[in-house]
Design an enzyme around this catalytic site. Sequence first.
Site, mmCIF file in Angstrom:
data_model
loop_
_atom_site.group_PDB
_atom_site.id
_atom_site.type_symbol
_atom_site.label_atom_id
_atom_site.label_comp_id
_atom_site.label_asym_id
_atom_site.label_seq_id
_atom_site.Cartn_x
_atom_site.Cartn_y
_atom_site.Cartn_z
ATOM 1 N N ALA A 241 48.761 91.744 88.676
ATOM 2 C CA ALA A 241 48.335 92.795 89.605
ATOM 3 C C ALA A 241 47.569 93.925 88.931
ATOM 4 C CB ALA A 241 49.554 93.369 90.329
ATOM 5 N N ARG B 140 39.867 99.052 81.795
ATOM 6 C CA ARG B 140 39.078 99.021 80.554
ATOM 7 C C ARG B 140 38.067 97.881 80.524
ATOM 8 N NH1 ARG B 140 42.757 99.120 75.445
ATOM 9 N NH2 ARG B 140 44.486 98.566 76.809
ATOM 10 N N ASP C 26 47.654 88.018 81.756
ATOM 11 C CA ASP C 26 46.468 88.278 80.925
ATOM 12 C C ASP C 26 46.625 87.736 79.512
ATOM 13 O OD1 ASP C 26 48.326 90.025 79.909
ATOM 14 O OD2 ASP C 26 47.096 91.838 80.132
ATOM 15 N N ASN D 32 42.838 93.344 77.697
ATOM 16 C CA ASN D 32 42.641 94.567 78.471
ATOM 17 C C ASN D 32 41.213 95.098 78.375
ATOM 18 O OD1 ASN D 32 45.366 95.177 79.554
ATOM 19 N ND2 ASN D 32 45.902 95.138 77.376
ATOM 20 N N ARG E 182 17.830 68.006 86.259
ATOM 21 C CA ARG E 182 18.373 68.913 87.259
ATOM 22 C C ARG E 182 19.399 68.182 88.124
ATOM 23 N NH1 ARG E 182 13.112 71.250 89.957
ATOM 24 N NH2 ARG E 182 14.659 72.059 91.431
ATOM 25 N N TYR F 117 7.014 68.023 97.725
ATOM 26 C CA TYR F 117 7.199 69.157 98.639
ATOM 27 C C TYR F 117 5.896 69.445 99.377
ATOM 28 C CZ TYR F 117 8.676 73.889 100.079
ATOM 29 O OH TYR F 117 9.006 75.003 100.798
#
Length: 462
Positions: A9, A14, A105, A230, A335, A389
């Site tokens: 939470a 920082r 964390d 942090n 791609r 295209y």
Amino acid sequence: MNVSIILAAGEGTRMKSKLPKVLHKVCGKPILEYIINASKGANVEKNVVIVGHGSEKVKEYFKEDDIIFREQPVGEGLPYGTGFAVMQGIEFMGEDSTVVVLCGDTPLIREDTIDKFIQYHEKGNYDGTVLTALLDDPTGYGRIKRDNNGHISKIIEHKDASEEERNIKEINSGIYCFNGKLLKESLSKINNNNSQGELYITDVIGILNEEGYKVGAYIVEDSMEIHGINSRVQLAFSEEIMKRRINEHHMENGVTILDPNTTYIERGVTIGSDTIIYPGVTLEGNTSIGEDCIIRSNTRITNSKIRNGVTIESSVIEDSVVEEHSTIGPNAHLRPQSHIGKRVKIGNFVEVKKSYIGDNSKAGHLAYIGDANVGKDVNIGCGVIFANYDGKNKHRTNVGDNAFIGSNSNLIAPLDIEDWAYVAAGSTIINKVNEGALSIARAPQVNKEGWVDKKGFKNIGK
């Protein structure tokens, strides 16, 4: 039942980011994902994540995971603190449960460590257990004070420690194991009579001691595992440790990584044995590399499947498949939705997009192949463009087996070129080419004799 309460939470001010701290990534995965996976890997049946800042983003990311979210209330007058966060999971603290409290964390924590920690707690019949670490420089951490039996008698915060206590090297990691019933009872007894006005989970340890319960300490083998994040600096530190772990894992499983320091492989990538990875390679996402491949420098592969025996040099491959014994590059770009067959050559500065290229075909250099189905044993010459295209829609081109597309040709989609058809160099093809036919689509060449002399160009500048 084993239950984890994962504290996620924190606002992470920082980090200076709009993104919740626990969603920042280490080697391609969010910080919180490592803790959740480690807990699941340690056979914790129920995983409860306490969220606060940016909770909707966290919930959205993990919506497919089998985890439970509880939101930490926000508002003026609330006590906050680690004890307050753990209280949000109080409904899961049953009579026969073992509750492990984890930090959201600390991505370097291993599932094996959590498993051994829980086993130590349960087999030792402890009512509470603290995961501790031995640090050469324990500055800033709470110190662990043990009694004559080796049990924890007290956790002393750095700012409250005497000079003698500050010399203690064993520190509190912020990770705990509790008997669920006793944790629930103890949480009701803690208060926020402290300088921060917060409720601390460490006070539970004090209450258990005061009431004569048995509190143990389990020293983690690798102190790096408790490293919390942090700031961006600490994020980079964890990234470096995790990168080294991942690379060592692959090397231990038969992969040659010539320079681990410059090779970036994300968590979840798989690589077959006897594959060689050159310096400066990046492997991302859901990528799998087969056996006996050579991935040369300055290559980036994302969410792609590379089969056995493929050689790739200085190229970018995204969301694509490359079958056995093909060669890609240098400086090629596959791609998304490209599928390259077996023993295919995609050479210098060739771009492929949303196309299938059949076995033994080759496009050696300077070509664009977009929205195409290319058959087997096809030659695509230098400078060929699949013009897919029309300014509004994309169209496909189908090229049959054994076809030959001459250099500098333009194939205007939608178009079919059948088996064994030949397209002469420099042609612009707009109509179907039948099987075995030669198609030439050039303007006739005109030579005007003596034109330079008539224009007087030879005398310019004299």
